[in-house]
Design a protein around this motif. Structure first.
Motif, PDB file in Angstrom:
ATOM      1  N   MET A 196       0.830  -1.200   0.000  1.00  0.00           N
ATOM      2  CA  MET A 196       0.000   0.000   0.000  1.00  0.00           C
ATOM      3  C   MET A 196       0.870   1.258   0.000  1.00  0.00           C
ATOM      4  N   SER A 197       2.034   1.163   0.601  1.00  0.00           N
ATOM      5  CA  SER A 197       2.959   2.299   0.624  1.00  0.00           C
ATOM      6  C   SER A 197       3.568   2.527  -0.748  1.00  0.00           C
ATOM      7  N   GLU A 198       3.714   1.452  -1.537  1.00  0.00           N
ATOM      8  CA  GLU A 198       4.180   1.600  -2.914  1.00  0.00           C
ATOM      9  C   GLU A 198       3.138   2.339  -3.752  1.00  0.00           C
ATOM     10  N   VAL A 199       1.868   2.017  -3.517  1.00  0.00           N
ATOM     11  CA  VAL A 199       0.779   2.629  -4.280  1.00  0.00           C
ATOM     12  C   VAL A 199       0.648   4.112  -3.951  1.00  0.00           C
ATOM     13  N   LEU A 200       0.723   4.443  -2.657  1.00  0.00           N
ATOM     14  CA  LEU A 200       0.589   5.836  -2.195  1.00  0.00           C
ATOM     15  C   LEU A 200       1.717   6.145  -1.217  1.00  0.00           C
ATOM     16  N   PRO A 201       2.918   6.432  -1.699  1.00  0.00           N
ATOM     17  CA  PRO A 201       4.034   6.676  -0.770  1.00  0.00           C
ATOM     18  C   PRO A 201       3.857   7.934   0.074  1.00  0.00           C
ATOM     19  N   ARG A 202       3.395   9.029  -0.527  1.00  0.00           N
ATOM     20  CA  ARG A 202       3.178  10.297   0.196  1.00  0.00           C
ATOM     21  C   ARG A 202       1.854  10.890  -0.274  1.00  0.00           C
ATOM     22  N   PRO A 203       0.736  10.374   0.208  1.00  0.00           N
ATOM     23  CA  PRO A 203      -0.575  10.739  -0.335  1.00  0.00           C
ATOM     24  C   PRO A 203      -1.054  12.125   0.075  1.00  0.00           C
ATOM     25  N   THR A 204      -1.801  12.755  -0.803  1.00  0.00           N
ATOM     26  CA  THR A 204      -2.552  13.946  -0.429  1.00  0.00           C
ATOM     27  C   THR A 204      -3.757  13.496   0.393  1.00  0.00           C
ATOM     28  N   PRO A 205      -4.372  14.389   1.177  1.00  0.00           N
ATOM     29  CA  PRO A 205      -5.554  14.000   1.951  1.00  0.00           C
ATOM     30  C   PRO A 205      -6.666  13.405   1.094  1.00  0.00           C
ATOM     31  N   LEU A 206      -6.875  13.936  -0.117  1.00  0.00           N
ATOM     32  CA  LEU A 206      -7.935  13.420  -0.976  1.00  0.00           C
ATOM     33  C   LEU A 206      -7.664  11.976  -1.382  1.00  0.00           C
ATOM     34  N   SER A 207      -6.434  11.698  -1.794  1.00  0.00           N
ATOM     35  CA  SER A 207      -6.092  10.346  -2.246  1.00  0.00           C
ATOM     36  C   SER A 207      -6.086   9.353  -1.086  1.00  0.00           C
ATOM     37  N   PHE A 208      -5.625   9.804   0.082  1.00  0.00           N
ATOM     38  CA  PHE A 208      -5.633   8.907   1.238  1.00  0.00           C
ATOM     39  C   PHE A 208      -7.067   8.566   1.633  1.00  0.00           C
ATOM     40  N   SER A 209      -7.963   9.547   1.539  1.00  0.00           N
ATOM     41  CA  SER A 209      -9.361   9.274   1.886  1.00  0.00           C
ATOM     42  C   SER A 209      -9.989   8.309   0.881  1.00  0.00           C
ATOM     43  N   LEU A 210      -9.583   8.406  -0.377  1.00  0.00           N
ATOM     44  CA  LEU A 210     -10.065   7.465  -1.389  1.00  0.00           C
ATOM     45  C   LEU A 210      -9.611   6.056  -1.057  1.00  0.00           C
ATOM     46  N   MET A 211      -8.306   5.884  -0.801  1.00  0.00           N
ATOM     47  CA  MET A 211      -7.784   4.551  -0.515  1.00  0.00           C
ATOM     48  C   MET A 211      -8.381   4.001   0.771  1.00  0.00           C
ATOM     49  N   ALA A 212      -8.569   4.862   1.775  1.00  0.00           N
ATOM     50  CA  ALA A 212      -9.173   4.418   3.029  1.00  0.00           C
ATOM     51  C   ALA A 212     -10.592   3.924   2.803  1.00  0.00           C
ATOM     52  N   SER A 213     -11.318   4.574   1.887  1.00  0.00           N
ATOM     53  CA  SER A 213     -12.696   4.149   1.612  1.00  0.00           C
ATOM     54  C   SER A 213     -12.747   2.783   0.937  1.00  0.00           C
ATOM     55  N   LEU A 214     -11.677   2.420   0.248  1.00  0.00           N
ATOM     56  CA  LEU A 214     -11.630   1.106  -0.400  1.00  0.00           C
ATOM     57  C   LEU A 214     -11.378  -0.006   0.614  1.00  0.00           C
ATOM     58  N   TRP A 215     -10.559   0.283   1.642  1.00  0.00           N
ATOM     59  CA  TRP A 215     -10.109  -0.748   2.565  1.00  0.00           C
ATOM     60  C   TRP A 215     -10.827  -0.759   3.901  1.00  0.00           C
TER      61      TRP A 215
END
Length: 518
Positions: free
Chosen positions: A57-76
């Motif tokens: 998951m760190s490879e996919v989003l190494p340094r995420p913006t808040p928007l992208s982190f919220s997207l990934m969090a909604s998936l998992w």
């Protein structure tokens, strides 16, 4: 804490809260507040057990913006895409409803809660495993004959929409609908394939463990739907490459990253340096037992389908980015729009854009401050976190050099070349790199693909069997080890021997001379 030692025992005399922590520079207050949150969350853990770690998951989003982190969090998160995929397949997800998922944003880096990750490990009874074997083959045809046409039909409508022509409330509603389409429908299908790809590859790996030729076939078969294979099929034609890859980017799930259609200069180096196909791939023996052949073939089919399903699902994510960028442009926030979460985009008061602009600017400034204080360790224990919160360095626990081989075979001895910043992409990063060097890093950046294919081997602290770079390495027979321990002992320029058994050895001068003469 005030204490005394008397009669062979420690005695606590008094204790009170430290009242000065809220003072001092803002950057220090921010740093302490974040560590305090982590220590509160994991305070009941064993001090020396790993509580946070970086993984795929760190490879996919190494340094995420808040928007992208919220997207990934909604998936998992419980109730998200992965949970629904597990329910559809009849397998346990491992996370209870009503709590956060296992992703943790620590000083701007993506980590996972190690305890929750362990709870999510697929644990199958013989009956459940049999059910998954039965479900796997029909799912291949179902995705290609039903899901893909459905994606194409719905995309045709979204791609025709001029988002700038929508009233603001309709634009926000559109963002919400696109998120729902991706997270609750399209990605659920993709995640079902991901689960089965992991399951079938696990079964195939176990079945071929004792046969070197079958193992090599499993690890080196070309997959037509990987990005590298798609680019190779373009034969240098830029128009074809853009049609195939324009909706993707270096970090596909980072919404703030330009897609290749917006920044073609990021795609052309990959097109101009295609990965050469390996001739003479090992073929499956003609007399192979039917069940074993079926197990191997199904695993490779799902590896390729995993790449294809991701490739198609990302077309929806491209539309979500288009809509978000439009909201940023019409509100005056521009790229600062990525400083809000998806939920905030829906509930913000867009009638006061100046206030939102100031909030986003403050958040961006805080993000920059947080990233400076980010730890470099891939794994963190509670004790490490306590040390780091005090401003000390976490103790180095390098241990023996070793990793997990996910690609390639044999043994390679060559010069090590360290890349310490996994976010760096410019050519200056690889100044001094020579073809055949062993690339050593904490995490592989997809933009490094041309250098990965020129390397003699790759050693990474983060990664997994089904990560994109591992799949590419298997296709091209590049020796790659992930989850490596002890890499801090390796310096650029030293000679290292890397083997398919997972061993990593520093070569002494005498051994090096002997190896060269041999």
């Amino acid at each position: 804490i005030e204490w005394a030692y008397a009669d062979g025992q420690f005695q606590i005399l008094q204790s009170r809260d430290i009242t000065t922590l809220a003072r001092g520079p803002e950057a220090e207050q921010t740093r302490l507040a974040e560590w305090r949150t982590i220590l509160d969350r994991f305070g009941d853990a064993d001090p020396d057990m790993v509580i946070l770690e970086q993984d795929e998951m760190s490879e996919v989003l190494p340094r995420p913006t808040p928007l992208s982190f919220s997207l990934m969090a909604s998936l998992w998160a419980p109730g998200g895409s992965v949970d629904h995929a597990c329910r559809a397949l009849g397998v346990p997800y491992g996370l209870p409803e009503g709590r956060d998922g296992h992703l943790v944003n620590l000083f701007g880096k993506t980590y996972v809660d190690a305890r929750l990750k362990q709870a999510m490990t697929l644990k199958l009874t013989k009956t459940k495993a049999k059910q998954l074997r039965r479900q796997a083959p029909p799912l291949v045809a179902d995705f290609r004959t039903k899901t893909m046409p459905q994606i194409a039909d719905r995309l045709a409508i979204w791609q025709a929409v001029d988002y700038a022509a929508l009233p603001q409330h309709k634009l926000i509603e559109t963002i919400q609908n696109l998120h729902h389409l991706f997270a609750q429908e399209i990605y659920v299908e993709a995640e079902k394939i991901n689960i089965l790809a992991s399951f079938t590859m696990g079964e195939a790996s176990a079945a071929t463990a004792g046969d070197a030729s079958l193992r090599r076939y499993l690890m080196q078969t070309d997959l037509p739907n990987t990005p590298s294979a798609l680019l190779a099929s373009c034969r240098g034609n830029r128009e074809t490459a853009m049609a195939l890859m324009g909706h993707r980017s270096i970090f596909d799930y980072e919404l703030s990253t330009p897609r290749y259609s917006e920044a073609p200069a990021l795609l052309w180096p990959l097109l101009e340096n295609p990965i050469e196909q390996i001739s003479g791939h090992t073929a499956l023996p003609a007399n192979l037992p039917h069940d074993l052949k079926k197990t191997i073939t199904l695993a490779l089919t799902f590896q390729d389908l995993k790449e294809q399903s991701k490739h198609e699902a990302l077309r929806i994510l491209n539309e979500l980015r288009r809509a978000v960028l439009t909201l940023g442009a019409t509100s005056g926030l521009d790229d600062l729009i990525f400083q809000f979460t998806l939920d905030e985009l829906q509930h913000n008061d867009w009638s006061a854009p100046k206030e939102l602009l100031h909030l986003a600017q403050a958040r961006k400034s805080q993000e920059d401050t947080r990233k400076v204080a980010a730890p470099t360790q891939v794994q963190l224990t509670l004790r490490d976190c306590e040390m780091l919160s005090l401003g000390a360095q976490a103790p180095l626990t390098e241990g023996a050099l070793a990793g997990t081989c996910v690609a390639g075979h044999g043994r390679v001895t060559a010069r090590a070349f360290w890349v310490t910043d996994e976010t760096a992409t410019g050519p200056e990063v690889f100044e001094g790199f020579n073809d055949g060097d062993i690339l050593v890093c904490r995490m592989i950046n997809p933009a490094w693909l041309p250098y990965v294919q020129r390397s003699g081997a790759v050693l990474s602290e983060v990664g997994g069997w089904l990560s994109h770079m591992a799949i590419v390495a298997r296709e091209k027979d590049i020796l790659m080890q992930v989850a490596c321990k002890g890499l801090g002992q390796i310096e650029t320029g030293v000679q290292v021997t890397v083997s398919e058994d997972g061993s990593i050895t520093l070569v002494e001068d005498g051994q090096r001379r002997q190896a060269v003469s041999a």
